[in-house]
Write a protein that holds these residues in place. Structure first.
Motif, short mmCIF file in Angstrom:
data_model
loop_
_atom_site.label_atom_id
_atom_site.label_comp_id
_atom_site.label_asym_id
_atom_site.label_seq_id
_atom_site.Cartn_x
_atom_site.Cartn_y
_atom_site.Cartn_z
N SER A 141 -25.25 76.05 73.26
CA SER A 141 -24.25 77.08 73.55
C SER A 141 -22.98 76.46 74.10
N MET A 142 -23.13 75.46 74.99
CA MET A 142 -21.97 74.78 75.55
C MET A 142 -21.19 74.05 74.47
N MET A 143 -21.90 73.41 73.53
CA MET A 143 -21.22 72.68 72.47
C MET A 143 -20.44 73.63 71.56
N CYS A 144 -21.01 74.81 71.31
CA CYS A 144 -20.31 75.79 70.46
C CYS A 144 -19.04 76.30 71.13
N HIS A 145 -19.08 76.48 72.44
CA HIS A 145 -17.93 77.02 73.15
C HIS A 145 -16.93 75.95 73.57
N MET A 146 -17.43 74.80 74.02
CA MET A 146 -16.55 73.76 74.55
C MET A 146 -16.14 72.75 73.49
N ARG A 147 -16.93 72.67 72.43
CA ARG A 147 -16.69 71.72 71.35
C ARG A 147 -16.54 70.31 71.90
N ALA A 148 -15.46 69.61 71.58
CA ALA A 148 -15.34 68.22 72.00
C ALA A 148 -15.30 68.05 73.51
N PHE A 149 -14.88 69.09 74.22
CA PHE A 149 -14.74 68.98 75.67
C PHE A 149 -16.08 68.86 76.38
N ILE A 150 -17.17 69.16 75.70
CA ILE A 150 -18.48 69.01 76.34
C ILE A 150 -18.74 67.54 76.69
N PHE A 151 -18.20 66.62 75.89
CA PHE A 151 -18.40 65.20 76.18
C PHE A 151 -17.59 64.78 77.41
N PHE A 152 -16.42 65.35 77.61
CA PHE A 152 -15.66 65.07 78.82
C PHE A 152 -16.34 65.69 80.05
N PHE A 153 -16.97 66.85 79.85
CA PHE A 153 -17.70 67.49 80.93
C PHE A 153 -18.82 66.58 81.44
N PHE A 154 -19.62 66.04 80.52
CA PHE A 154 -20.71 65.17 80.94
C PHE A 154 -20.20 63.81 81.39
N ALA A 155 -19.05 63.37 80.87
CA ALA A 155 -18.46 62.12 81.36
C ALA A 155 -18.08 62.25 82.83
N ALA A 156 -17.62 63.43 83.24
CA ALA A 156 -17.29 63.64 84.65
C ALA A 156 -18.54 63.53 85.52
#
Length: 211
Positions: A141-156
């Motif tokens: 669900s997060m990947m569908c909504h955040m798209r590429a930004f999910i990787f920056f989220f987990f990078a944080a």
């Protein structure tokens, strides 16, 4: 690891190719775990964890940047970029498999004082399973909504993990379990203030009861 086929399909791989890529990352995971088995008592826990944080952070942010720039228009990547994403995922899995994966089980098993070791390790395992469940349920669900930004989220979060290790996690390499309190926790600049009243008598009492 859970949704690798979905991720690889998202960046343009066909079904067979995405499954093959998942097999590759799985093999990387297995063989990289052997690095941890060999190196954990030679290199040390903190060095493995901190090195992995750097490698995982670079991999996550690079994947996020590639998807953010190149996935907007066509919803797929060309063959070269897709292959680069697979390599970056393998680098992430590699660093996780020789550090945070196995050491997330090893470190809690050896750091607690004897009288709370069972309950402490139970809490560590339970929290591990709980957050694994939450991430597994939320990721798609997060990947569908955040798209590429999910990787920056987990990078944080990787940055937060690295800071935790840097300032709060002591090195336990070559420290006997029964000497953990005196040689590790009472010497640590942060945790020693909480260990002033600990004298180990409860450990001796519990050992006597077990005997």
């Amino acid at each position: 690891m859970f949704y690798a086929p979905v991720l690889f399909q998202t960046v343009g791989f066909k079904n067979d190719a995405s499954l093959l890529s998942s097999v590759i990352t799985g093999l990387v995971n297995v063989f990289s775990t052997l690095v941890s088995i060999y190196g954990v008592d030679r290199v040390g826990r903190r060095k493995l964890l901190l090195q992995a944080c750097v490698q995982m952070f670079i991999s996550q942010t690079a994947i996020g940047a590639i998807l953010l720039v190149h996935l907007k228009g066509s919803n797929s990547l060309d063959e070269g970029l897709a292959g680069l994403v697979v390599v970056l995922v393998c680098l992430f899995v590699m660093s996780f498999a020789w550090s945070w994966g196995p050491l997330g089980w090893l470190i809690p098993s050896e750091t607690f004082p004897l009288e709370i070791r069972t309950s402490g390790f139970a809490c560590a395992v339970s929290s591990n399973m709980l957050f694994t469940f939450i991430i597994a349920q939320a990721f798609l669900s997060m990947m569908c909504h955040m798209r590429a930004f999910i990787f920056f989220f987990f990078a944080a979060w990787i940055v937060a993990m690295g800071l935790f290790v840097l300032f709060l996690l002591p090195e336990t390499k070559n420290v006997p379990i029964d000497a953990m309190v005196e040689r590790v926790w009472k010497q640590h600049p942060v945790w020693k203030r909480f260990m002033d009243d600990y004298d180990g008598k409860e450990d001796v009492k519990n050992v006597g009861m077990i005997i």
